[in-house]
Motif scaffolding. Structure first.
Motif, mmCIF file in Angstrom:
data_model
loop_
_atom_site.group_PDB
_atom_site.id
_atom_site.type_symbol
_atom_site.label_atom_id
_atom_site.label_comp_id
_atom_site.label_asym_id
_atom_site.label_seq_id
_atom_site.Cartn_x
_atom_site.Cartn_y
_atom_site.Cartn_z
ATOM 1 N N ALA A 216 46.476 52.676 26.199
ATOM 2 C CA ALA A 216 47.007 51.673 25.750
ATOM 3 C C ALA A 216 46.865 51.140 24.450
ATOM 4 C CB ALA A 216 46.711 50.654 26.851
ATOM 5 N N MET A 217 45.479 51.298 24.195
ATOM 6 C CA MET A 217 44.832 50.832 22.738
ATOM 7 C C MET A 217 45.763 51.822 21.501
ATOM 8 S SD MET A 217 42.622 48.437 22.843
ATOM 9 C CE MET A 217 41.807 48.756 21.256
ATOM 10 N N ASP A 218 45.952 53.037 21.855
ATOM 11 C CA ASP A 218 46.550 54.073 20.998
ATOM 12 C C ASP A 218 47.675 53.508 20.935
ATOM 13 O OD1 ASP A 218 44.292 55.420 20.680
ATOM 14 O OD2 ASP A 218 44.718 56.964 22.008
ATOM 15 N N ALA A 219 48.557 52.874 21.632
ATOM 16 C CA ALA A 219 49.732 52.179 21.726
ATOM 17 C C ALA A 219 49.918 50.990 20.934
ATOM 18 C CB ALA A 219 50.453 52.173 22.978
ATOM 19 N N GLY A 220 48.776 50.449 20.638
ATOM 20 C CA GLY A 220 48.915 49.473 19.726
ATOM 21 C C GLY A 220 48.741 48.150 20.752
ATOM 22 N N ILE A 221 48.396 48.095 22.012
ATOM 23 C CA ILE A 221 48.223 47.183 22.937
ATOM 24 C C ILE A 221 47.076 46.681 22.966
ATOM 25 C CG2 ILE A 221 48.445 46.409 25.493
ATOM 26 C CD1 ILE A 221 50.355 48.448 25.524
ATOM 27 N N ALA A 222 46.404 45.569 22.808
ATOM 28 C CA ALA A 222 45.154 45.030 22.818
ATOM 29 C C ALA A 222 44.647 44.937 24.138
ATOM 30 C CB ALA A 222 45.202 43.441 22.266
#
Length: 269
Positions: A47-53
């Motif tokens: 999720a973080m790699d996808a730009g989600i905080a």
């Protein structure tokens, strides 16, 4: 827009499925209290790699790439408090058992370790067993029933998950062992009032889960607005209040509350 979704039981595989769906939806932020601090790591990192905080709350996944954790008290602090309460309740001697939710939880394991560290100073206290109920109330009741049968001299059970103290208290009451075995630990006041009043639970520890959830959402919103993460002394207003962040840490704490006969009726959660 803030929306809630998630599994109806403590199941990390279901949590992973829900987070994968949120990644597909391209949400801005995800807040998660995980059932397994290790198994969830790849999904949080995805999720973080996808730009989600990604923020965690209550139960952390400290080895993941999550941005921050909002939790209640320090696991060591609350575990130490439970250990001291337990030692006092059994007058420093006797057989005791420890209860937990899931063995995969980093927070719960740290809390257990803190209890064990306190009890190490009491050579006359024997920890006869540590049982994990996977936050299943009926399973915990059954475990405590079995513990009392296996260890007739058992004096107390201490739980690090909110399921544990009320489940243990129910087992104690059903076995008519009031006054012989006590229950204590982390618990919701609304679930233990009758047992506190009767003395089966002399005291319990928790935090206001509403405050914890509010602060977690507020922290995520702040980050999305201005890129700022929580800092020590950050005040989230009348409902949230001030948080504690230790120097250089990525975990914020809200204060714990000790519930006794004197105050357990004062809380609605």
């Amino acid at each position: 827009i803030v929306s809630y979704t998630g599994p109806t039981s403590e199941d990390v595989n279901q949590e992973i499925t829900f987070i994968e769906d949120l990644i597909t939806q391209k949400v801005d932020a995800i807040l998660v209290s995980t059932a397994d601090s290790t198994a969830i790591i790849p999904t949080i990192n995805k999720a973080m790699d996808a730009g989600i905080a990604v923020f965690t709350f209550d139960i952390d996944a400290p080895d993941s790439n999550r941005l921050f954790c909002i939790t209640a008290g320090n696991a060591e602090e609350s575990g130490t408090a439970i250990g001291e309460s337990l030692a006092k309740a059994v007058d420093g001697a006797g057989q005791v058992a420890l209860l937990t939710g899931g063995l995969g939880s980093d927070t719960l394991n740290r809390r257990l370790a803190a209890i064990e560290e306190v009890l190490a100073d009491y050579p006359d206290i024997e920890i006869v067993a540590t049982e994990a109920c996977d936050d299943d109330f009926e399973k915990c009741v059954s475990q405590v029933e079995n513990l009392m049968q296996t260890y007739p001299e058992l004096k107390a059970v201490a739980g690090v998950s909110t399921v544990n103290p009320p489940a243990a208290a129910m087992a104690i009451k059903s076995a008519k062992k009031d006054g012989q075995v006590i229950s204590l630990g982390i618990a919701l006041p609304s679930q233990i009032t009758e047992y506190v009043d009767s003395g089966i639970i002399p005291e319990a520890i928790l935090w206001d889960p509403g405050v914890m959830g509010y602060d977690a959402v507020a922290a995520a919103c702040d980050y999305l607005r201005n890129g700022e993460l929580p800092t020590d002394g950050k005040d989230y207003g009348e409902y949230g209040g001030k948080i504690v962040v230790e120097s250089g840490d990525s975990v914020a704490y809200i204060p714990s509350i000790v519930f006794t006969k004197d105050n357990v009726h004062d809380f609605e959660f």
